[in-house]
Design an enzyme around this catalytic site. Structure first.
Site, short mmCIF file in Angstrom:
data_model
loop_
_atom_site.label_atom_id
_atom_site.label_comp_id
_atom_site.label_asym_id
_atom_site.label_seq_id
_atom_site.Cartn_x
_atom_site.Cartn_y
_atom_site.Cartn_z
N ASP A 190 0.86 -1.17 0.00
CA ASP A 190 0.00 0.00 0.00
C ASP A 190 0.91 1.22 0.00
O ASP A 190 2.08 1.15 0.38
CB ASP A 190 -0.92 -0.01 1.23
CG ASP A 190 -2.20 0.79 1.00
OD1 ASP A 190 -2.20 1.65 0.09
OD2 ASP A 190 -3.17 0.57 1.73
N TRP A 191 0.37 2.35 -0.42
CA TRP A 191 1.20 3.54 -0.64
C TRP A 191 1.75 4.06 0.68
O TRP A 191 1.02 4.53 1.55
CB TRP A 191 0.37 4.59 -1.36
CG TRP A 191 0.48 4.54 -2.85
CD1 TRP A 191 0.71 5.61 -3.68
CD2 TRP A 191 0.36 3.41 -3.73
NE1 TRP A 191 0.76 5.20 -5.00
CE2 TRP A 191 0.55 3.86 -5.06
CE3 TRP A 191 0.14 2.05 -3.52
CZ2 TRP A 191 0.53 3.01 -6.16
CZ3 TRP A 191 0.11 1.19 -4.61
CH2 TRP A 191 0.29 1.67 -5.91
#
Length: 348
Positions: free
Chosen positions: A218-219
């Site tokens: 995930d970012w």
């Protein structure tokens, strides 16, 4: 893929594994690897910019799609999103979200299908099949047990083996069986270890289930270098700055991260690029017009199918000949709410 890897130095292989920008991976001309473009998209393909001039087909929320109980319809909707992705030059759609409705306080539940792992797995698999049949990669997220809004970025989910397998992992197993191209590792920890460094990325995901795609973070979920690189994570997003990049290249050079681990990650990335048409001789993308009339008809069909009546005490269908007025009550009568925000927001 091994022939291509042989053309790259260990440093070059390590550098491939971090994003070049917020939404793009790195290109490598030495092996004819082009950038892979990613986009948020549970309810529509936003593209690389949050820009009102770049509009998108908007689908009902994932919860409404699951309420249809219609795998064929959801597969068609996945195909519609794939056409949107190709129109916007997107290779990888960051959807579907396979987390579960565990509490009414979950702030991203509109991105998730349901509280039931069987329904979530089957609808998610249909979504994946529809997207990937058109040459666009789908991403099953957020692996795993990323279902809490409270302390979402840091929560440590303590869960027993049976509940983990039968409830939280089950939709992801269905996604892998459907051939999903990417799995996204969440921010949270499970049983004491953050997911980007968790052994669950290898077992059961890659070993038992045979997942041959890319595990993307995930970012901003990658917070350090060595533990995550030695685990099953393959791609750290976004870029260009972060705990991998040059730091990972140095860790490989001084022996803290095995070259074989990096080679496996790079091989998976090249395989993904080949699936998405971003590896080898550049070919002009096939035209993928989104036919507005068909898109609207399909979205309207989905809206209707997701409106589930639990009980009908001789109320419906309404008889137009006997109606004088109809009252629509509540805040949404004045301001229609068609979507959530965050990753699922688009300009419709």
């Amino acid at each position: 893929m091994d022939r291509l890897l042989g053309k790259l130095t260990p440093r070059a292989r390590a550098l491939l594994l971090s994003g070049a920008t917020t939404w793009r991976t790195r290109a490598e001309p030495a092996v004819a690897l082009r950038e892979l473009v990613m986009s948020d998209g549970p309810a529509g393909v936003r593209g690389q910019a949050w820009d009102e001039r770049s509009t998108s087909v908007l689908l009902p929320s994932a919860t409404a799609l699951a309420a249809t109980w219609d795998e064929d319809l959801v597969e068609d909707l996945g195909g519609l999103l794939a056409a949107e992705a190709r129109r916007k030059g997107v290779h990888v759609l960051l959807a579907p979200t396979l987390n579960l409705h565990r509490s009414p306080l979950g702030g991203r539940h509109f991105e998730c299908f349901s509280e039931d792992p069987e329904l979530t797995g089957r609808i998610g698999a249909a979504f994946i099949r529809g997207v990937q049949a058109q040459g666009v990669a789908a991403t099953a997220k957020h692996y795993v047990a990323n279902d809490s809004e409270t302390d979402r970025l840091t929560v440590d989910v303590r869960v027993g083996e049976r509940a983990l397998r039968e409830v939280y992992l089950a939709p992801f197993e269905a996604a892998v069986a459907a051939g999903v191209a990417l799995v996204m590792a969440g921010y949270n920890a499970v049983n004491g270890t953050t997911m980007t460094a968790n052994g669950l990325l290898t077992d059961p995901l890659k070993s038992e289930w045979g997942f041959d795609g890319v595990v993307v973070s995930d970012w901003g979920a990658v917070r350090e270098t060595v533990a995550t690189a030695c685990a099953g994570l393959d791609l750290a997003m976004p870029g260009p700055d972060g705990p991998w990049g040059e730091a990972l290249a140095r860790a490989v050079a001084d022996g803290r991260v095995p070259e074989a681990a990096v080679d496996d990650k790079a091989r998976r990335l090249l395989r993904l690029a080949a699936r998405c048409g971003a590896l080898g001789e550049e070919r002009p993308p096939a035209p993928a017009p989104v036919r507005t009339r068909r898109a609207r008809a399909l979205a309207r069909r989905a809206v209707a199918a997701g409106a589930v009546l639990l009980a009908n005490r001789d109320v419906l269908p309404l008889d137009a000949d006997r109606l004088g007025t109809v009252a629509v009550i509540g805040a949404h009568a004045a301001r229609t709410r068609t979507q959530g925000g965050g990753s699922a927001g688009v300009f419709p």
